[in-house]
Design a protein around this motif. Structure first.
Motif: not given
Length: 189
Positions: A125-126, A131-134, A144-149
């Motif tokens: 993921v890094l 990958a959109c990390l927020k 910190i989460y992976l935004d898949r929206s």
């Protein structure tokens, strides 16, 4: 203690086992038994491992390294070298065994294999430029989460915990503002 798996990645979920990192940190992995339960509840990992003190300490080091690297990614900074070393060394370890049967996928392995799997998941993921990390938008939450929206519009790590809290607080604030007596800081429409 219930564990939340809302980050979209097992490595990020491990990093989130410390909440409110900037205020009053809350560590839900206080003992090797807690780590064993966390691994058992994580769908992406074998359901039975045992943790001794040494592997427990390794898991905590991996957790902090993943958190640091994810934070570096969120803030678009170069990766911390010490954290890179921990994650890369852990990823080079043994991996869980997987087997396919008529009842589905079965995974097994010891805690070192689990930590290697988590480190590999974190690396994937890094390293993904798409990958959109927020970091969660609720004050005090440092997950910190992976935004898949769609459109990467997700604001909170999860609705059950943070989203509902923010929405309830906003509702209460609107309610107070609409019922405040005139001349005392509020106004009526």
């Amino acid at each position: 203690m219930d564990f939340a798996f809302v980050s979209g990645n097992s490595a990020l979920d491990l990093a989130a086992t410390v909440g409110s990192r900037r205020d009053e940190p809350i560590d839900v992995l206080a003992s090797p038994a807690d780590l064993e339960r966390w691994v058992a509840e994580c769908d992406e990992l074998p359901d039975r491992v045992t943790a001794d003190f040494e592997t427990f300490e390794s898991a905590l080091s991996l957790r902090e390294a993943i958190y640091q690297l994810a934070l570096d990614r969120v803030f678009d900074r170069p990766f911390d070298r010490g954290s890179l070393k921990i994650v890369n060394n852990t990823a080079a370890g043994p991996v869980p065994t997987i087997k396919l049967s008529d009842t589905g996928l079965h995974m097994s392995g010891d805690l070192l294999a689990v930590l290697s799997q988590i480190a590999r998941s974190g690396i994937a993921v890094l390293a993904d430029p798409h990958a959109c990390l927020k970091e969660c938008g609720r004050a005090g939450c440092t997950r910190i989460y992976l935004d898949r929206s769609r459109g990467a519009r997700r604001t909170w790590c999860g609705m059950d915990e943070c989203g509902n809290r923010v929405k309830a607080a906003a509702y209460r604030a609107r309610k107070r503002a609409s019922t405040a007596p005139e001349g005392r800081g509020g106004f009526r429409h």
